[in-house]
Motif scaffolding. Sequence first.
Motif, PDB file in Angstrom:
ATOM      1  N   ASN A  63       0.844  -1.202   0.000  1.00  0.00           N
ATOM      2  CA  ASN A  63       0.000   0.000   0.000  1.00  0.00           C
ATOM      3  C   ASN A  63       0.882   1.255   0.000  1.00  0.00           C
ATOM      4  O   ASN A  63       1.609   1.514   0.946  1.00  0.00           O
ATOM      5  CB  ASN A  63      -0.907  -0.022   1.229  1.00  0.00           C
ATOM      6  CG  ASN A  63      -1.769   1.206   1.384  1.00  0.00           C
ATOM      7  OD1 ASN A  63      -1.879   2.044   0.506  1.00  0.00           O
ATOM      8  ND2 ASN A  63      -2.395   1.302   2.556  1.00  0.00           N
ATOM      9  N   GLY A  64       0.804   2.046  -1.089  1.00  0.00           N
ATOM     10  CA  GLY A  64       1.522   3.313  -1.164  1.00  0.00           C
ATOM     11  C   GLY A  64       2.991   3.231  -1.501  1.00  0.00           C
ATOM     12  O   GLY A  64       3.667   4.254  -1.574  1.00  0.00           O
ATOM     13  N   VAL A  65       3.528   2.037  -1.707  1.00  0.00           N
ATOM     14  CA  VAL A  65       4.966   1.886  -1.964  1.00  0.00           C
ATOM     15  C   VAL A  65       5.205   1.688  -3.456  1.00  0.00           C
ATOM     16  O   VAL A  65       4.627   0.795  -4.070  1.00  0.00           O
ATOM     17  CB  VAL A  65       5.556   0.703  -1.168  1.00  0.00           C
ATOM     18  CG1 VAL A  65       7.058   0.588  -1.399  1.00  0.00           C
ATOM     19  CG2 VAL A  65       5.245   0.840   0.316  1.00  0.00           C
ATOM     20  N   SER A  66       6.060   2.544  -4.022  1.00  0.00           N
ATOM     21  CA  SER A  66       6.377   2.459  -5.448  1.00  0.00           C
ATOM     22  C   SER A  66       7.850   2.788  -5.665  1.00  0.00           C
ATOM     23  O   SER A  66       8.568   3.149  -4.728  1.00  0.00           O
ATOM     24  CB  SER A  66       5.514   3.454  -6.241  1.00  0.00           C
ATOM     25  OG  SER A  66       5.940   4.775  -5.964  1.00  0.00           O
ATOM     26  N   SER A  67       8.275   2.696  -6.916  1.00  0.00           N
ATOM     27  CA  SER A  67       9.666   3.025  -7.236  1.00  0.00           C
ATOM     28  C   SER A  67       9.977   4.489  -6.916  1.00  0.00           C
ATOM     29  O   SER A  67      11.129   4.838  -6.653  1.00  0.00           O
ATOM     30  CB  SER A  67       9.965   2.700  -8.697  1.00  0.00           C
ATOM     31  OG  SER A  67       9.056   3.370  -9.532  1.00  0.00           O
ATOM     32  N   PHE A  68       8.966   5.332  -6.914  1.00  0.00           N
ATOM     33  CA  PHE A  68       9.157   6.738  -6.567  1.00  0.00           C
ATOM     34  C   PHE A  68       9.698   6.872  -5.139  1.00  0.00           C
ATOM     35  O   PHE A  68      10.527   7.741  -4.856  1.00  0.00           O
ATOM     36  CB  PHE A  68       7.819   7.473  -6.732  1.00  0.00           C
ATOM     37  CG  PHE A  68       7.904   8.967  -6.556  1.00  0.00           C
ATOM     38  CD1 PHE A  68       8.759   9.731  -7.346  1.00  0.00           C
ATOM     39  CD2 PHE A  68       7.121   9.604  -5.615  1.00  0.00           C
ATOM     40  CE1 PHE A  68       8.831  11.110  -7.193  1.00  0.00           C
ATOM     41  CE2 PHE A  68       7.183  10.987  -5.453  1.00  0.00           C
ATOM     42  CZ  PHE A  68       8.044  11.735  -6.246  1.00  0.00           C
ATOM     43  N   ASP A  69       9.257   6.003  -4.245  1.00  0.00           N
ATOM     44  CA  ASP A  69       9.732   6.035  -2.857  1.00  0.00           C
ATOM     45  C   ASP A  69      11.206   5.670  -2.774  1.00  0.00           C
ATOM     46  O   ASP A  69      11.929   6.174  -1.915  1.00  0.00           O
ATOM     47  CB  ASP A  69       8.887   5.096  -1.991  1.00  0.00           C
ATOM     48  CG  ASP A  69       7.431   5.534  -1.960  1.00  0.00           C
ATOM     49  OD1 ASP A  69       7.170   6.664  -1.526  1.00  0.00           O
ATOM     50  OD2 ASP A  69       6.568   4.747  -2.399  1.00  0.00           O
ATOM     51  N   LEU A  70      11.644   4.815  -3.685  1.00  0.00           N
ATOM     52  CA  LEU A  70      13.062   4.442  -3.725  1.00  0.00           C
ATOM     53  C   LEU A  70      13.935   5.657  -4.011  1.00  0.00           C
ATOM     54  O   LEU A  70      15.070   5.738  -3.537  1.00  0.00           O
ATOM     55  CB  LEU A  70      13.312   3.377  -4.799  1.00  0.00           C
ATOM     56  CG  LEU A  70      12.973   1.960  -4.395  1.00  0.00           C
ATOM     57  CD1 LEU A  70      13.021   1.044  -5.593  1.00  0.00           C
ATOM     58  CD2 LEU A  70      13.926   1.479  -3.322  1.00  0.00           C
ATOM     59  N   VAL A  71      13.443   6.589  -4.810  1.00  0.00           N
ATOM     60  CA  VAL A  71      14.197   7.804  -5.120  1.00  0.00           C
ATOM     61  C   VAL A  71      14.487   8.574  -3.827  1.00  0.00           C
ATOM     62  O   VAL A  71      15.620   9.008  -3.598  1.00  0.00           O
ATOM     63  CB  VAL A  71      13.431   8.684  -6.133  1.00  0.00           C
ATOM     64  CG1 VAL A  71      14.138  10.017  -6.335  1.00  0.00           C
ATOM     65  CG2 VAL A  71      13.261   7.953  -7.455  1.00  0.00           C
ATOM     66  N   PHE A  72      13.478   8.727  -2.977  1.00  0.00           N
ATOM     67  CA  PHE A  72      13.670   9.428  -1.704  1.00  0.00           C
ATOM     68  C   PHE A  72      14.709   8.727  -0.835  1.00  0.00           C
ATOM     69  O   PHE A  72      15.588   9.375  -0.264  1.00  0.00           O
ATOM     70  CB  PHE A  72      12.347   9.520  -0.925  1.00  0.00           C
ATOM     71  CG  PHE A  72      11.351  10.481  -1.490  1.00  0.00           C
ATOM     72  CD1 PHE A  72      11.511  11.844  -1.337  1.00  0.00           C
ATOM     73  CD2 PHE A  72      10.237  10.010  -2.165  1.00  0.00           C
ATOM     74  CE1 PHE A  72      10.588  12.737  -1.846  1.00  0.00           C
ATOM     75  CE2 PHE A  72       9.294  10.887  -2.679  1.00  0.00           C
ATOM     76  CZ  PHE A  72       9.467  12.254  -2.523  1.00  0.00           C
ATOM     77  N   VAL A  73      14.606   7.407  -0.738  1.00  0.00           N
ATOM     78  CA  VAL A  73      15.536   6.649   0.105  1.00  0.00           C
ATOM     79  C   VAL A  73      16.949   6.729  -0.461  1.00  0.00           C
ATOM     80  O   VAL A  73      17.912   6.961   0.274  1.00  0.00           O
ATOM     81  CB  VAL A  73      15.084   5.180   0.268  1.00  0.00           C
ATOM     82  CG1 VAL A  73      16.083   4.406   1.115  1.00  0.00           C
ATOM     83  CG2 VAL A  73      13.706   5.113   0.893  1.00  0.00           C
ATOM     84  N   SER A  74      17.089   6.563  -1.779  1.00  0.00           N
ATOM     85  CA  SER A  74      18.435   6.587  -2.375  1.00  0.00           C
ATOM     86  C   SER A  74      19.090   7.956  -2.215  1.00  0.00           C
ATOM     87  O   SER A  74      20.281   8.051  -1.918  1.00  0.00           O
ATOM     88  CB  SER A  74      18.399   6.162  -3.842  1.00  0.00           C
ATOM     89  OG  SER A  74      17.630   7.050  -4.605  1.00  0.00           O
ATOM     90  N   LYS A  75      18.321   9.037  -2.360  1.00  0.00           N
ATOM     91  CA  LYS A  75      18.878  10.382  -2.160  1.00  0.00           C
ATOM     92  C   LYS A  75      19.355  10.558  -0.724  1.00  0.00           C
ATOM     93  O   LYS A  75      20.392  11.183  -0.469  1.00  0.00           O
ATOM     94  CB  LYS A  75      17.839  11.458  -2.503  1.00  0.00           C
ATOM     95  CG  LYS A  75      17.637  11.652  -3.985  1.00  0.00           C
ATOM     96  CD  LYS A  75      16.615  12.751  -4.239  1.00  0.00           C
ATOM     97  CE  LYS A  75      16.445  13.018  -5.724  1.00  0.00           C
ATOM     98  NZ  LYS A  75      15.485  14.114  -5.967  1.00  0.00           N
ATOM     99  N   HIS A  76      18.605  10.002   0.213  1.00  0.00           N
ATOM    100  CA  HIS A  76      18.998  10.090   1.622  1.00  0.00           C
ATOM    101  C   HIS A  76      20.272   9.274   1.870  1.00  0.00           C
ATOM    102  O   HIS A  76      21.219   9.767   2.501  1.00  0.00           O
ATOM    103  CB  HIS A  76      17.860   9.591   2.527  1.00  0.00           C
ATOM    104  CG  HIS A  76      18.179   9.673   3.978  1.00  0.00           C
ATOM    105  ND1 HIS A  76      17.995  10.821   4.714  1.00  0.00           N
ATOM    106  CD2 HIS A  76      18.694   8.745   4.831  1.00  0.00           C
ATOM    107  CE1 HIS A  76      18.378  10.602   5.963  1.00  0.00           C
ATOM    108  NE2 HIS A  76      18.798   9.352   6.059  1.00  0.00           N
ATOM    109  N   VAL A  77      20.297   8.044   1.380  1.00  0.00           N
ATOM    110  CA  VAL A  77      21.449   7.160   1.597  1.00  0.00           C
ATOM    111  C   VAL A  77      22.711   7.752   0.974  1.00  0.00           C
ATOM    112  O   VAL A  77      23.798   7.675   1.556  1.00  0.00           O
ATOM    113  CB  VAL A  77      21.159   5.741   1.037  1.00  0.00           C
ATOM    114  CG1 VAL A  77      22.415   4.891   0.996  1.00  0.00           C
ATOM    115  CG2 VAL A  77      20.086   5.055   1.882  1.00  0.00           C
ATOM    116  N   LEU A  78      22.570   8.387  -0.191  1.00  0.00           N
ATOM    117  CA  LEU A  78      23.721   8.965  -0.894  1.00  0.00           C
ATOM    118  C   LEU A  78      24.054  10.387  -0.426  1.00  0.00           C
ATOM    119  O   LEU A  78      24.917  11.042  -1.016  1.00  0.00           O
ATOM    120  CB  LEU A  78      23.459   8.966  -2.400  1.00  0.00           C
ATOM    121  CG  LEU A  78      23.271   7.581  -3.032  1.00  0.00           C
ATOM    122  CD1 LEU A  78      22.812   7.719  -4.476  1.00  0.00           C
ATOM    123  CD2 LEU A  78      24.550   6.768  -2.937  1.00  0.00           C
TER     124      LEU A  78
END
Length: 163
Positions: A63-78
């Motif tokens: 529910n509510g999880v998509s590849s778009f959310d990965l962008v937020f996480v990857s920007k944070h991790v990097l």
Amino acid sequence: PPDYTLSGTVKMPDDRPINGVTIYLSGDLADSLTTGPDGTFSFDVPSGGSYTLTAVKRDNAKNGVSSFDLVFVSKHVLDVEALPSPYGILAADVSMNGTISGFDMVLISKLVLGVDSGFPSGLSWRFENDGVQVLNNLSEDRTDLEFIGVKLGDLSGNADPAE
């Protein structure tokens, strides 16, 4: 001795109520209930007791999880762009190990791609203070209790709290 009421609401940071959250009551009395569409809960308990309320929601991990959310996480991790709020940090730490890393990215990717149907914890939502509220030596109604929850993996905030 008179009985008292423990009641409140389970909601998202933007105040939308969360349906289907199991609230467990433990301590001097054990019980549980599941919130409805209005996100409310209420227990009648004996006075003077000590009680713990725990909020848990395990269903519909995608529910509510998509590849778009990965962008937020990857920007944070990097270290490109920090997550905008403490709630984002709670939502991004899908491994629930206290840090946001490439491992969380892998877990979200596996969910989005359908490789996994959920996260390792078995939870789909996470709540402030680990979803626990402790009330000791109850001597009055507590009708203002609140659990704030975020959908694990949903950094864009588009999860449907009714699901």
